[in-house]
Write a protein that holds these residues in place. Sequence first.
Motif, short mmCIF file in Angstrom:
data_model
loop_
_atom_site.label_atom_id
_atom_site.label_comp_id
_atom_site.label_asym_id
_atom_site.label_seq_id
_atom_site.Cartn_x
_atom_site.Cartn_y
_atom_site.Cartn_z
N ARG A 167 12.46 13.05 -6.03
CA ARG A 167 11.94 11.86 -6.57
C ARG A 167 13.13 10.87 -6.37
NH1 ARG A 167 11.30 11.76 -12.68
NH2 ARG A 167 10.38 9.61 -12.21
N ILE A 168 14.28 11.22 -6.14
CA ILE A 168 15.50 10.35 -5.86
C ILE A 168 15.30 9.86 -4.48
CG2 ILE A 168 17.91 10.11 -5.26
CD1 ILE A 168 18.29 11.96 -7.84
N LEU A 169 14.85 10.84 -3.54
CA LEU A 169 14.69 10.54 -2.08
C LEU A 169 13.63 9.70 -2.00
CD1 LEU A 169 15.30 13.90 -0.37
CD2 LEU A 169 16.66 11.87 -0.25
N LEU A 170 12.39 9.98 -2.82
CA LEU A 170 11.22 8.79 -2.45
C LEU A 170 11.72 7.62 -3.07
CD1 LEU A 170 8.23 11.09 -3.68
CD2 LEU A 170 8.57 10.32 -1.39
N ALA A 171 12.54 7.64 -4.32
CA ALA A 171 12.58 6.07 -4.78
C ALA A 171 13.62 5.35 -3.86
CB ALA A 171 13.40 6.33 -5.85
N GLY A 172 14.77 6.08 -2.79
CA GLY A 172 15.38 5.66 -2.00
C GLY A 172 14.64 4.81 -0.78
N VAL A 173 13.60 5.88 -0.29
CA VAL A 173 12.59 5.26 0.76
C VAL A 173 12.01 4.15 0.32
CG1 VAL A 173 10.87 6.04 2.37
CG2 VAL A 173 12.65 7.69 1.75
N ALA A 174 11.35 4.16 -0.63
CA ALA A 174 10.60 3.07 -1.30
C ALA A 174 11.28 1.96 -1.53
CB ALA A 174 9.92 3.40 -2.79
N ARG A 175 12.65 2.03 -1.99
CA ARG A 175 13.53 0.71 -2.05
C ARG A 175 13.93 0.25 -0.53
NH1 ARG A 175 16.91 2.94 -5.29
NH2 ARG A 175 18.28 4.07 -3.86
N ASP A 176 14.05 1.15 0.29
CA ASP A 176 14.44 0.58 1.55
C ASP A 176 13.34 -0.04 2.07
OD1 ASP A 176 16.93 1.68 1.37
OD2 ASP A 176 16.75 3.51 2.52
N LEU A 177 12.14 0.56 1.93
CA LEU A 177 10.90 -0.33 2.49
C LEU A 177 10.89 -1.68 1.82
CD1 LEU A 177 8.28 2.69 2.94
CD2 LEU A 177 9.50 1.49 4.66
N VAL A 178 10.85 -1.65 0.71
CA VAL A 178 10.86 -3.00 0.01
C VAL A 178 11.91 -4.23 0.32
CG1 VAL A 178 10.89 -4.23 -2.44
CG2 VAL A 178 9.46 -2.04 -2.07
N LEU A 179 13.06 -3.46 0.77
CA LEU A 179 14.04 -4.43 1.09
C LEU A 179 13.98 -4.99 2.44
CD1 LEU A 179 17.34 -2.86 -0.82
CD2 LEU A 179 16.05 -4.91 -1.27
N SER A 180 13.48 -3.92 3.35
CA SER A 180 13.33 -4.44 4.92
C SER A 180 12.25 -5.23 5.15
CB SER A 180 13.23 -3.13 5.66
OG SER A 180 12.06 -2.56 5.24
N MET A 220 0.98 -1.18 0.00
CA MET A 220 -0.03 0.08 0.02
C MET A 220 0.83 1.14 -0.13
SD MET A 220 -3.13 1.35 0.06
CE MET A 220 -4.18 2.86 0.70
N LEU A 221 1.75 1.24 0.74
CA LEU A 221 2.69 2.43 0.92
C LEU A 221 3.58 2.61 -0.32
CD1 LEU A 221 3.27 4.72 2.84
CD2 LEU A 221 5.46 3.21 3.59
N LEU A 222 4.18 1.52 -0.99
CA LEU A 222 4.65 1.72 -2.23
C LEU A 222 3.66 2.16 -3.36
CD1 LEU A 222 7.31 0.93 -3.55
CD2 LEU A 222 6.34 -1.08 -4.13
N SER A 223 2.67 1.83 -3.42
CA SER A 223 1.63 2.58 -4.26
C SER A 223 1.55 3.93 -3.99
CB SER A 223 0.39 1.71 -4.06
OG SER A 223 0.37 0.45 -4.22
N LEU A 224 1.61 4.42 -2.93
CA LEU A 224 1.56 5.93 -2.50
C LEU A 224 2.68 6.33 -3.26
CD1 LEU A 224 0.25 8.06 -1.03
CD2 LEU A 224 1.30 7.62 0.99
N PHE A 225 3.79 5.95 -2.91
CA PHE A 225 4.91 6.45 -3.49
C PHE A 225 5.00 6.67 -5.00
CE2 PHE A 225 7.47 5.31 0.72
CZ PHE A 225 7.60 6.53 0.88
N GLN A 226 4.49 5.49 -5.62
CA GLN A 226 4.40 5.48 -6.99
C GLN A 226 3.28 6.68 -7.68
OE1 GLN A 226 3.41 1.53 -7.75
NE2 GLN A 226 5.44 0.76 -8.13
N ILE A 227 2.44 7.05 -6.70
CA ILE A 227 1.60 7.91 -7.22
C ILE A 227 2.09 9.36 -6.95
CG2 ILE A 227 -0.77 8.92 -6.55
CD1 ILE A 227 -1.68 6.45 -6.03
N VAL A 228 3.14 9.38 -5.94
CA VAL A 228 3.32 10.68 -5.76
C VAL A 228 4.34 10.98 -7.14
CG1 VAL A 228 5.07 11.95 -4.26
CG2 VAL A 228 2.99 10.71 -3.29
#
Length: 101
Positions: free
Chosen positions: A85-98, A1-9
């Motif tokens: 956008r770089i920061l959001l991609a990094g946060v999303a990647r960290d959330l997926v990896l964790s 759900m949170l990843l979808s929110l990052f993608q929308i942003v």
Amino acid sequence: MLLSLFQIVDVLLQVLWWIIIIQAVLSWLVVFNVINTHNDFVRTFFNALDRLTRPLYAPIRKILPDFGGLDFSPVVVLLLIYVLRILLAGVARDLVLSGTM
């Protein structure tokens, strides 16, 4: 759900990126008299883009010094969008990896 929110942003930031690019190019075409603003469609489109981007440019225009007719605020906003956008991609990647997604 949170990843979808990052993608929308991210998509919204991409749209904003292109709005700024189009507004900047259109303003150059108007300044160099390539496009005539006496046309109702052109004037309406130009005013709509100006209304969308003016709130983004206003705080930056207060900070930047006067460059004698050159407006660098669109460039600064584009750089800020790029960094965001770089920061959001990094946060999303960290959330997926964790695995918290």
